[in-house]
Design a protein around this motif. Sequence first.
Motif, PDB file in Angstrom:
ATOM      1  N   MET A   1      -8.492  -8.420   8.013  1.00  0.00           N
ATOM      2  CA  MET A   1      -7.588  -7.437   8.522  1.00  0.00           C
ATOM      3  C   MET A   1      -7.676  -7.966  10.390  1.00  0.00           C
ATOM      4  O   MET A   1      -7.934  -8.253  10.756  1.00  0.00           O
ATOM      5  CB  MET A   1      -7.894  -6.196   8.973  1.00  0.00           C
ATOM      6  CG  MET A   1      -6.902  -4.815   9.119  1.00  0.00           C
ATOM      7  SD  MET A   1      -7.266  -3.601   9.110  1.00  0.00           S
ATOM      8  CE  MET A   1      -9.114  -3.428  10.104  1.00  0.00           C
ATOM      9  N   LYS A   2      -6.609  -8.000  11.115  1.00  0.00           N
ATOM     10  CA  LYS A   2      -7.011  -7.870  12.563  1.00  0.00           C
ATOM     11  C   LYS A   2      -5.594  -7.023  13.205  1.00  0.00           C
ATOM     12  O   LYS A   2      -4.828  -6.980  12.898  1.00  0.00           O
ATOM     13  CB  LYS A   2      -6.279  -9.801  13.148  1.00  0.00           C
ATOM     14  CG  LYS A   2      -7.182 -11.198  12.737  1.00  0.00           C
ATOM     15  CD  LYS A   2      -6.581 -12.275  13.068  1.00  0.00           C
ATOM     16  CE  LYS A   2      -6.899 -12.597  14.565  1.00  0.00           C
ATOM     17  NZ  LYS A   2      -6.278 -13.918  14.903  1.00  0.00           N
ATOM     18  N   SER A   3      -6.530  -7.385  15.074  1.00  0.00           N
ATOM     19  CA  SER A   3      -5.371  -6.375  15.346  1.00  0.00           C
ATOM     20  C   SER A   3      -4.731  -7.329  16.656  1.00  0.00           C
ATOM     21  O   SER A   3      -5.495  -8.384  16.744  1.00  0.00           O
ATOM     22  CB  SER A   3      -5.977  -5.877  16.417  1.00  0.00           C
ATOM     23  OG  SER A   3      -7.052  -6.040  17.302  1.00  0.00           O
TER      24      SER A   3
ATOM     25  N   VAL B   1      -1.548  -2.638  16.483  1.00  0.00           N
ATOM     26  CA  VAL B   1      -1.228  -2.758  15.510  1.00  0.00           C
ATOM     27  C   VAL B   1      -2.074  -3.573  14.982  1.00  0.00           C
ATOM     28  O   VAL B   1      -2.517  -4.808  14.986  1.00  0.00           O
ATOM     29  CB  VAL B   1       0.556  -3.031  14.922  1.00  0.00           C
ATOM     30  CG1 VAL B   1       1.007  -2.419  15.658  1.00  0.00           C
ATOM     31  CG2 VAL B   1       0.222  -4.382  15.265  1.00  0.00           C
ATOM     32  N   TRP B   2      -2.467  -3.114  13.859  1.00  0.00           N
ATOM     33  CA  TRP B   2      -3.097  -3.680  12.656  1.00  0.00           C
ATOM     34  C   TRP B   2      -2.528  -4.777  11.479  1.00  0.00           C
ATOM     35  O   TRP B   2      -1.776  -3.702  11.386  1.00  0.00           O
ATOM     36  CB  TRP B   2      -4.507  -2.622  11.702  1.00  0.00           C
ATOM     37  CG  TRP B   2      -5.536  -1.830  12.803  1.00  0.00           C
ATOM     38  CD1 TRP B   2      -4.855  -1.105  14.171  1.00  0.00           C
ATOM     39  CD2 TRP B   2      -6.331  -2.732  13.743  1.00  0.00           C
ATOM     40  NE1 TRP B   2      -6.472  -1.026  14.610  1.00  0.00           N
ATOM     41  CE2 TRP B   2      -7.326  -2.657  14.833  1.00  0.00           C
ATOM     42  CE3 TRP B   2      -7.209  -3.882  13.314  1.00  0.00           C
ATOM     43  CZ2 TRP B   2      -8.183  -2.357  14.672  1.00  0.00           C
ATOM     44  CZ3 TRP B   2      -8.685  -3.992  13.648  1.00  0.00           C
ATOM     45  CH2 TRP B   2      -9.514  -3.737  15.077  1.00  0.00           C
ATOM     46  N   LYS B   3      -2.909  -5.495  11.084  1.00  0.00           N
ATOM     47  CA  LYS B   3      -2.497  -6.278  10.265  1.00  0.00           C
ATOM     48  C   LYS B   3      -3.508  -7.159   9.214  1.00  0.00           C
ATOM     49  O   LYS B   3      -4.316  -7.430   9.183  1.00  0.00           O
ATOM     50  CB  LYS B   3      -1.155  -7.399  10.446  1.00  0.00           C
ATOM     51  CG  LYS B   3      -0.212  -7.117  11.938  1.00  0.00           C
ATOM     52  CD  LYS B   3       0.639  -7.712  12.257  1.00  0.00           C
ATOM     53  CE  LYS B   3       1.649  -7.253  13.220  1.00  0.00           C
ATOM     54  NZ  LYS B   3       2.870  -8.223  13.182  1.00  0.00           N
ATOM     55  N   LEU B   4      -3.212  -7.233   7.685  1.00  0.00           N
ATOM     56  CA  LEU B   4      -4.190  -7.568   6.810  1.00  0.00           C
ATOM     57  C   LEU B   4      -3.172  -9.314   7.057  1.00  0.00           C
ATOM     58  O   LEU B   4      -2.230  -9.712   7.179  1.00  0.00           O
ATOM     59  CB  LEU B   4      -3.724  -6.950   5.586  1.00  0.00           C
ATOM     60  CG  LEU B   4      -4.083  -5.597   5.652  1.00  0.00           C
ATOM     61  CD1 LEU B   4      -3.409  -5.736   3.982  1.00  0.00           C
ATOM     62  CD2 LEU B   4      -5.181  -5.296   5.234  1.00  0.00           C
ATOM     63  N   VAL B   5      -4.729  -9.921   7.324  1.00  0.00           N
ATOM     64  CA  VAL B   5      -3.862 -11.509   6.828  1.00  0.00           C
ATOM     65  C   VAL B   5      -4.902 -12.120   5.703  1.00  0.00           C
ATOM     66  O   VAL B   5      -4.560 -13.149   6.016  1.00  0.00           O
ATOM     67  CB  VAL B   5      -4.288 -12.150   8.610  1.00  0.00           C
ATOM     68  CG1 VAL B   5      -3.936 -11.174   9.629  1.00  0.00           C
ATOM     69  CG2 VAL B   5      -5.957 -12.006   9.293  1.00  0.00           C
ATOM     70  N   THR B   6      -4.431 -11.823   5.037  1.00  0.00           N
ATOM     71  CA  THR B   6      -5.447 -12.335   3.573  1.00  0.00           C
ATOM     72  C   THR B   6      -4.274 -12.990   2.802  1.00  0.00           C
ATOM     73  O   THR B   6      -2.953 -12.996   3.529  1.00  0.00           O
ATOM     74  CB  THR B   6      -6.007 -12.044   2.621  1.00  0.00           C
ATOM     75  OG1 THR B   6      -4.670 -10.818   2.370  1.00  0.00           O
ATOM     76  CG2 THR B   6      -7.140 -10.813   2.921  1.00  0.00           C
ATOM     77  N   PRO B   7      -5.122 -14.798   2.430  1.00  0.00           N
ATOM     78  CA  PRO B   7      -3.729 -15.329   1.794  1.00  0.00           C
ATOM     79  C   PRO B   7      -2.652 -15.490   1.283  1.00  0.00           C
ATOM     80  O   PRO B   7      -1.680 -15.225   2.054  1.00  0.00           O
ATOM     81  CB  PRO B   7      -4.793 -16.550   1.818  1.00  0.00           C
ATOM     82  CG  PRO B   7      -5.965 -15.991   1.271  1.00  0.00           C
ATOM     83  CD  PRO B   7      -6.276 -14.931   2.358  1.00  0.00           C
TER      84      PRO B   7
ATOM     85  N   ASN C   1       2.516 -13.479  11.533  1.00  0.00           N
ATOM     86  CA  ASN C   1       1.161 -13.092  11.664  1.00  0.00           C
ATOM     87  C   ASN C   1       0.183 -12.253  10.626  1.00  0.00           C
ATOM     88  O   ASN C   1      -1.030 -12.256  10.846  1.00  0.00           O
ATOM     89  CB  ASN C   1       0.778 -12.546  13.274  1.00  0.00           C
ATOM     90  CG  ASN C   1       1.209 -11.766  13.824  1.00  0.00           C
ATOM     91  OD1 ASN C   1       1.704 -10.868  12.890  1.00  0.00           O
ATOM     92  ND2 ASN C   1       1.104 -11.419  14.783  1.00  0.00           N
ATOM     93  N   GLY C   2       0.253 -11.022  10.023  1.00  0.00           N
ATOM     94  CA  GLY C   2       0.302  -9.811   9.354  1.00  0.00           C
ATOM     95  C   GLY C   2       0.943  -8.993   8.712  1.00  0.00           C
ATOM     96  O   GLY C   2       2.566  -9.396   8.917  1.00  0.00           O
TER      97      GLY C   2
ATOM     98  N   GLY D   1      -3.417   2.800   8.573  1.00  0.00           N
ATOM     99  CA  GLY D   1      -4.693   1.842   8.232  1.00  0.00           C
ATOM    100  C   GLY D   1      -4.826   2.152   6.542  1.00  0.00           C
ATOM    101  O   GLY D   1      -5.244   0.324   6.016  1.00  0.00           O
ATOM    102  N   SER D   2      -4.409   2.153   5.544  1.00  0.00           N
ATOM    103  CA  SER D   2      -4.379   2.301   3.826  1.00  0.00           C
ATOM    104  C   SER D   2      -3.320   2.199   3.560  1.00  0.00           C
ATOM    105  O   SER D   2      -3.474   2.226   2.070  1.00  0.00           O
ATOM    106  CB  SER D   2      -5.258   3.545   3.629  1.00  0.00           C
ATOM    107  OG  SER D   2      -6.661   3.065   3.929  1.00  0.00           O
ATOM    108  N   HIS D   3      -2.058   2.135   4.578  1.00  0.00           N
ATOM    109  CA  HIS D   3      -1.079   1.855   3.598  1.00  0.00           C
ATOM    110  C   HIS D   3       0.221   1.226   4.302  1.00  0.00           C
ATOM    111  O   HIS D   3      -0.099   0.684   5.814  1.00  0.00           O
ATOM    112  CB  HIS D   3       0.114   3.329   3.679  1.00  0.00           C
ATOM    113  CG  HIS D   3      -1.057   3.807   3.273  1.00  0.00           C
ATOM    114  ND1 HIS D   3      -1.661   5.199   3.645  1.00  0.00           N
ATOM    115  CD2 HIS D   3      -0.740   4.287   1.593  1.00  0.00           C
ATOM    116  CE1 HIS D   3      -2.141   5.775   2.646  1.00  0.00           C
ATOM    117  NE2 HIS D   3      -1.653   5.823   1.567  1.00  0.00           N
ATOM    118  N   LEU D   4       0.725   0.250   3.908  1.00  0.00           N
ATOM    119  CA  LEU D   4       1.807  -0.713   4.848  1.00  0.00           C
ATOM    120  C   LEU D   4       2.905   0.464   5.137  1.00  0.00           C
ATOM    121  O   LEU D   4       2.777   1.280   5.536  1.00  0.00           O
ATOM    122  CB  LEU D   4       2.494  -0.982   3.677  1.00  0.00           C
ATOM    123  CG  LEU D   4       2.744  -1.716   2.438  1.00  0.00           C
ATOM    124  CD1 LEU D   4       3.017  -2.453   1.805  1.00  0.00           C
ATOM    125  CD2 LEU D   4       1.658  -4.041   2.539  1.00  0.00           C
TER     126      LEU D   4
END
Length: 198
Positions: free
Chosen positions: A93-95, A103-109, A125-126, A139-142
């Motif tokens: 996860m990155k900001s 904004v926070w984004k999940l960046v897992t493959p 990018n995420g 933070g815990s939802h799309l």
Amino acid sequence: VQTCALPISYCDAQLFTEPSKREDALSTVIHEVLHALGWANDAFAYFWDHTTGLPRTPRLPGNIMFPSGKSANGPLYNMYGVSNISKPADTTMKSFTEHGKVVWKLVTPNALKYAREQFNCSTLNGVQLEGQGGGGTAGSHLKQTYYKGAMMAGVSAIGQIMTKITLGLFEDTGWYHVDYTMAAHMDWLYRSEEHTSE
């Protein structure tokens, strides 16, 4: 509700059980079970990599409370001003600062791969997380703007769907292997190339 991992109890009296509300109640139960199975910001620092067999976030040595070790990324981190979590590695996860907002984004493959397919955008990018709604949502939802109708969006709706993006994140936890044929197609913004923060 019985899953292959654990029994889950819920209070029937708190759910709509009349026939016209059953689909909404079922969506709510599935959504909450998915949180329990790992779709929660306080679990992101504890994901594993299927390929390497190693944690995605470096760990401190294990102990009785945390057999696989606590996150080595320092003390608790505040995300969107509502949640103190163990900070995941930037490979989870990155900001980003977009349009003047963090904004926070999940960046897992796998989650990112299927989000790029959804939006027809190879440079995405995420997978953006919701930044509103308080500690139970942010933070815990799309992000609802981009993932309306998805099972893990922060707004409950009848007919929420299980997307490849959601299944991809579960595979990226390192705890599960998933069957992507169980995913449904999400029409919202499909192949729109719309992916920037508002």
